[in-house]
Write an enzyme that holds these catalytic residues in place. Sequence first.
Site, PDB file in Angstrom:
ATOM      1  N   HIS A   1      39.124  -1.560  15.779  1.00 57.14           N
ATOM      2  CA  HIS A   1      39.452  -2.187  17.069  1.00 57.14           C
ATOM      3  C   HIS A   1      40.968  -2.166  17.304  1.00 57.14           C
ATOM      4  CE1 HIS A   1      35.682  -4.485  15.875  1.00 57.14           C
ATOM      5  NE2 HIS A   1      35.340  -4.037  17.074  1.00 57.14           N
TER       6      HIS A   1
ATOM      7  N   SER B   1      33.207  -0.958  10.560  1.00 57.49           N
ATOM      8  CA  SER B   1      32.270  -1.573  11.497  1.00 57.49           C
ATOM      9  C   SER B   1      32.194  -3.058  11.181  1.00 57.49           C
ATOM     10  CB  SER B   1      30.879  -0.946  11.332  1.00 57.49           C
ATOM     11  OG  SER B   1      29.901  -1.778  11.936  1.00 57.49           O
TER      12      SER B   1
HETATM   13  P1  AMP Z   1      32.321  -3.295  18.980  1.00 50.75           P
HETATM   14  O1  AMP Z   1      33.094  -4.554  18.770  1.00 50.75           O
HETATM   15  O2  AMP Z   1      31.566  -2.837  17.776  1.00 50.75           O
HETATM   16  O3  AMP Z   1      31.522  -3.278  20.254  1.00 50.75           O
HETATM   17  O4  AMP Z   1      33.430  -2.175  19.188  1.00 50.75           O
HETATM   18  C1  AMP Z   1      34.388  -2.280  20.203  1.00 50.75           C
HETATM   19  C2  AMP Z   1      35.056  -0.953  20.370  1.00 50.75           C
HETATM   20  O5  AMP Z   1      35.677  -0.579  19.141  1.00 50.75           O
HETATM   21  C3  AMP Z   1      34.069   0.169  20.724  1.00 50.75           C
HETATM   22  O6  AMP Z   1      34.661   1.028  21.678  1.00 50.75           O
HETATM   23  C4  AMP Z   1      33.874   0.862  19.397  1.00 50.75           C
HETATM   24  O7  AMP Z   1      33.524   2.227  19.533  1.00 50.75           O
HETATM   25  C5  AMP Z   1      35.258   0.720  18.788  1.00 50.75           C
HETATM   26  N1  AMP Z   1      35.178   0.861  17.343  1.00 50.75           N
HETATM   27  C6  AMP Z   1      34.354   0.205  16.487  1.00 50.75           C
HETATM   28  N2  AMP Z   1      34.537   0.641  15.225  1.00 50.75           N
HETATM   29  C7  AMP Z   1      35.495   1.605  15.275  1.00 50.75           C
HETATM   30  C8  AMP Z   1      36.121   2.444  14.306  1.00 50.75           C
HETATM   31  N3  AMP Z   1      35.786   2.386  13.020  1.00 50.75           N
HETATM   32  N4  AMP Z   1      37.060   3.315  14.731  1.00 50.75           N
HETATM   33  C9  AMP Z   1      37.395   3.387  16.058  1.00 50.75           C
HETATM   34  N5  AMP Z   1      36.842   2.622  17.018  1.00 50.75           N
HETATM   35  C10 AMP Z   1      35.909   1.744  16.630  1.00 50.75           C
END
Ligand code: AMP
Length: 287
Positions: A34, A182
Amino acid sequence: MQVAETIAELRAHRSRLHGSLGLVPTMGSLHEGHLALVRRARAENDLVAVSIFANPIQFNSSDDFDRYPRDLERDLQLLAAEGVDLVLAPPVTEIYPPGFATYVDVGVVTEPLEGSARPGHFRGVATVVSKLFHIFQPDRAYFGQKDAQQVMVIKKMVTDLDFPLSIVVVPTVRDQDGLALSSRNARLTAGERDAASAIPDALRAAIRLYEEGERSAAVIRAAVLERLSHEPLLQPEYVSLADTQTLRELDVLDRPALLSLAVGVGQVRLIDNVMLGEPESYGSLVG
Ligand code: AMP
């Protein structure tokens, strides 16, 4: 950093600020993935906004939603340290008040892969992201390549519904062994976390085969599954080799292909991907 819990507060803060705005939508429980999006937004805009909202309508079970990790205090500290200007961290009823009844359904690219594994997931994503775009009115919005199909869905929605903003895609940030960061990784036991390193190993095996000239999707899929099968704790759900524009499955990789997979590890479901034929997407998996 201004932190709003309501849309009205957020709009009031926004109206006092001037300049280009980059928005990073998140579900919280922030990690370096993030923060890579936040840093990119910081570099490209006068103002940076982050939303922290675990969106119930994109989860397939209330159990998964309830168990999603949350740590707002820590998230806010991390964002303040990155020089973020605006944060929206609303309760569910602020985004979905009683009687809420309007949803955004993106066609075709939502059908395979995560769309078929998680019915209604992308409807939830597209609905909340379109609300966030209306609330923040950003010039740019930042999404991770980690969720490759989500990026395609958002881009399609932005084109079809004429949202006046650009979508910026940021490469996947990985742990030392290559596992994509993640929020869900926090729910893995130590043994499951060890086993999960077979996922980046499997992606590396596919990249190696592709770069050596292998173009049979069946051969590459078999190599990925073979590597994953070394770890009995892993339950592969799908391994897909699809056209990067249409997400149609390919038999022969005569063009760049999205290799994507979903794997169950204990109670957790992990996804990852790489674009075969686009070495910039390999990131820290190679070299
Ligand atoms: P989330 O909180 O999982 O919905 O993720 C929020 C944003 O962060 C989304 O656009 C995800 O694709 C991005 N994101 C999550 N994990 C990663 C990562 N390991 N590398 C790059 N972007 C990420």
